[in-house]
Design a protein around this motif. Sequence first.
Motif, PDB file in Angstrom:
ATOM      1  N   GLU A   1      -4.508   1.267  15.796  1.00 35.97           N
ATOM      2  CA  GLU A   1      -4.279   2.094  14.661  1.00 35.97           C
ATOM      3  C   GLU A   1      -5.007   1.335  13.403  1.00 35.97           C
ATOM      4  N   MET A   2      -5.686   1.946  12.563  1.00 38.76           N
ATOM      5  CA  MET A   2      -6.127   1.533  11.483  1.00 38.76           C
ATOM      6  C   MET A   2      -5.611   1.899  10.192  1.00 38.76           C
ATOM      7  N   ALA A   3      -5.513   1.080   8.940  1.00 35.82           N
ATOM      8  CA  ALA A   3      -4.871   1.229   7.779  1.00 35.82           C
ATOM      9  C   ALA A   3      -5.725   0.541   6.790  1.00 35.82           C
ATOM     10  N   VAL A   4      -5.962   1.080   5.727  1.00 38.44           N
ATOM     11  CA  VAL A   4      -6.528   0.269   4.485  1.00 38.44           C
ATOM     12  C   VAL A   4      -5.812   0.794   3.127  1.00 38.44           C
ATOM     13  N   GLY A   5      -5.558  -0.587   2.473  1.00 36.88           N
ATOM     14  CA  GLY A   5      -4.864  -0.359   1.437  1.00 36.88           C
ATOM     15  C   GLY A   5      -5.417  -1.367   0.277  1.00 36.88           C
ATOM     16  N   ALA A   6      -4.675  -0.869  -0.893  1.00 35.66           N
ATOM     17  CA  ALA A   6      -5.109  -1.669  -2.162  1.00 35.66           C
ATOM     18  C   ALA A   6      -4.123  -1.667  -3.161  1.00 35.66           C
ATOM     19  N   ASP A   7      -4.136  -2.645  -4.083  1.00 37.73           N
ATOM     20  CA  ASP A   7      -3.183  -2.861  -5.004  1.00 37.73           C
ATOM     21  C   ASP A   7      -3.679  -1.786  -6.226  1.00 37.73           C
ATOM     22  N   GLY A   8      -3.360  -1.888  -7.409  1.00 37.33           N
ATOM     23  CA  GLY A   8      -3.620  -0.956  -8.384  1.00 37.33           C
ATOM     24  C   GLY A   8      -3.888  -1.600  -9.633  1.00 37.33           C
ATOM     25  N   GLN A   9      -4.262  -2.851  -9.804  1.00 35.99           N
ATOM     26  CA  GLN A   9      -4.546  -3.562 -11.049  1.00 35.99           C
ATOM     27  C   GLN A   9      -6.001  -3.470 -11.225  1.00 35.99           C
TER      28      GLN A   9
ATOM     29  N   TYR B   1      -5.841 -14.288  -0.048  1.00 32.88           N
ATOM     30  CA  TYR B   1      -4.338 -14.131   0.322  1.00 32.88           C
ATOM     31  C   TYR B   1      -4.018 -13.283   1.081  1.00 32.88           C
ATOM     32  N   ALA B   2      -4.339 -11.947   1.009  1.00 29.43           N
ATOM     33  CA  ALA B   2      -4.328 -11.033   1.672  1.00 29.43           C
ATOM     34  C   ALA B   2      -4.787 -11.206   3.236  1.00 29.43           C
ATOM     35  N   LEU B   3      -6.020 -11.543   3.537  1.00 27.79           N
ATOM     36  CA  LEU B   3      -6.540 -11.911   4.675  1.00 27.79           C
ATOM     37  C   LEU B   3      -5.666 -12.865   5.530  1.00 27.79           C
ATOM     38  N   SER B   4      -5.193 -14.257   5.057  1.00 30.06           N
ATOM     39  CA  SER B   4      -4.481 -14.866   5.535  1.00 30.06           C
ATOM     40  C   SER B   4      -3.267 -14.572   6.062  1.00 30.06           C
ATOM     41  N   ALA B   5      -2.700 -13.632   5.289  1.00 27.62           N
ATOM     42  CA  ALA B   5      -1.477 -13.288   5.518  1.00 27.62           C
ATOM     43  C   ALA B   5      -1.618 -11.929   6.723  1.00 27.62           C
ATOM     44  N   ALA B   6      -2.672 -11.225   6.674  1.00 26.64           N
ATOM     45  CA  ALA B   6      -2.934 -10.236   7.745  1.00 26.64           C
ATOM     46  C   ALA B   6      -3.061 -10.898   9.141  1.00 26.64           C
ATOM     47  N   LEU B   7      -3.839 -12.069   9.192  1.00 24.45           N
ATOM     48  CA  LEU B   7      -4.100 -12.683  10.433  1.00 24.45           C
ATOM     49  C   LEU B   7      -3.034 -13.403  10.850  1.00 24.45           C
ATOM     50  N   ALA B   8      -2.155 -13.900   9.945  1.00 23.24           N
ATOM     51  CA  ALA B   8      -0.932 -14.467  10.416  1.00 23.24           C
ATOM     52  C   ALA B   8       0.136 -13.450  11.153  1.00 23.24           C
ATOM     53  N   LEU B   9       0.042 -12.394  10.488  1.00 24.45           N
ATOM     54  CA  LEU B   9       1.013 -11.092  11.071  1.00 24.45           C
ATOM     55  C   LEU B   9       0.307 -10.711  12.233  1.00 24.45           C
ATOM     56  N   LYS B  10      -0.980 -10.524  12.644  1.00 26.91           N
ATOM     57  CA  LYS B  10      -1.359 -10.293  13.589  1.00 26.91           C
ATOM     58  C   LYS B  10      -1.069 -11.079  14.753  1.00 26.91           C
ATOM     59  N   LYS B  11      -1.057 -12.408  14.583  1.00 25.88           N
ATOM     60  CA  LYS B  11      -0.564 -13.463  15.510  1.00 25.88           C
ATOM     61  C   LYS B  11       0.659 -13.528  15.853  1.00 25.88           C
ATOM     62  N   HIS B  12       1.602 -13.366  14.551  1.00 22.22           N
ATOM     63  CA  HIS B  12       2.896 -13.768  15.043  1.00 22.22           C
ATOM     64  C   HIS B  12       3.817 -12.729  15.152  1.00 22.22           C
ATOM     65  N   ALA B  13       3.413 -11.601  14.353  1.00 17.54           N
ATOM     66  CA  ALA B  13       4.218 -10.491  14.410  1.00 17.54           C
ATOM     67  C   ALA B  13       3.533  -8.962  14.880  1.00 17.54           C
ATOM     68  N   PRO B  14       3.013  -9.252  16.269  1.00 16.16           N
ATOM     69  CA  PRO B  14       2.395  -8.229  16.801  1.00 16.16           C
ATOM     70  C   PRO B  14       3.068  -6.757  16.852  1.00 16.16           C
ATOM     71  N   HIS B  15       4.312  -6.844  16.691  1.00 17.78           N
ATOM     72  CA  HIS B  15       4.984  -5.604  16.892  1.00 17.78           C
ATOM     73  C   HIS B  15       4.903  -4.717  15.526  1.00 17.78           C
ATOM     74  N   LEU B  16       4.375  -5.030  14.398  1.00 17.67           N
ATOM     75  CA  LEU B  16       4.234  -4.518  13.188  1.00 17.67           C
ATOM     76  C   LEU B  16       3.053  -3.557  13.412  1.00 17.67           C
ATOM     77  N   SER B  17       3.078  -2.534  12.670  1.00 19.84           N
ATOM     78  CA  SER B  17       2.177  -1.494  12.726  1.00 19.84           C
ATOM     79  C   SER B  17       0.950  -1.971  11.689  1.00 19.84           C
ATOM     80  N   ALA B  18      -0.338  -1.432  11.890  1.00 24.66           N
ATOM     81  CA  ALA B  18      -1.351  -1.610  10.935  1.00 24.66           C
ATOM     82  C   ALA B  18      -1.017  -1.439   9.442  1.00 24.66           C
ATOM     83  N   GLU B  19      -0.350  -0.249   9.428  1.00 21.98           N
ATOM     84  CA  GLU B  19       0.090   0.008   7.940  1.00 21.98           C
ATOM     85  C   GLU B  19       1.091  -1.077   7.497  1.00 21.98           C
ATOM     86  N   GLU B  20       2.026  -1.447   8.404  1.00 20.18           N
ATOM     87  CA  GLU B  20       2.861  -2.382   8.051  1.00 20.18           C
ATOM     88  C   GLU B  20       2.180  -3.739   7.606  1.00 20.18           C
TER      89      GLU B  20
END
Length: 182
Positions: free
Chosen positions: A19-27, A136-155
Motif C-alpha cells: 500500500e502507498m500513501a502520501v501526506g502533508a501538513d497544511g502550514q 522528524y517524519a522520516l525518523s518516525a516512519a522508519l521506526a513505525l515500519k520496523k516496530h509497528a508493521p501491523h499499521l497501514s501505510a496511511e496510518e
Amino acid sequence: MTKVKIRSTTVIGVYHNGEMAVGADGQASMGNTVAKSNVKKIRKLQDGKIVTGFAGSTADAFTLLERFEEKLNAYSNNMKRAAIELAKMWRTDRYLSKLEAMMIVADKSELLIISGTGDVLEPDNQVAAIGSGSNYALSAALALKKHAPHLSAEEMVRESLNIAADICVFTNHNLTIEKPLA
C-alpha cells in the motif's frame, strides 16, 4: 529590504505491505509567522493514479506540477521516466533552474523524490520525506515500519506527520493524506 523566507511543510510518502500513501501538513510560514494553516500540498494526477506532494515555494511547485504532468503525457504515464525528464529540464532550463521546490511523486508501488539539482531518488526503506519537518517524519516512519508493521501505510503517514507537527514549528496538524489508485 530584507527578503522574508517562506518556509513550509512536511511531506511524506510511505509504501508498506503493498500500500502507498502520501501526506502533508497544511502550514505555510513567513519568517516566524504562520501565513496560512490549510495549504493543500498534495495533488492527484492521471485520474488519481499518481499522487504528488510538494515543499517549497507554492508558485514554483505548481509550475513543476504542470511540467511533470506534461512529461507524464509525453512518456505514456511512465512515472519514473517523466520524473527523470523533469529533473533534467529543471536543472538545465534557465527559468526552471531558479524554482525553489521539491516534489514527492508516487504511484501504486513506486515512490520518488525529485529535486531541482537534477536528482531523482528512490528512497531507502520505501519512505520519502521532504520539507522543514522531513527528518522528524522520516525518523518516525522508519521506526513505525520496523516496530509497528501491523499499521497501514496511511496510518504510518498520519502518525509520522503528527509526530513531526509536535516537534517542528513549521509543521501543523492539518493533514491531507492520499493514496494512488490502481
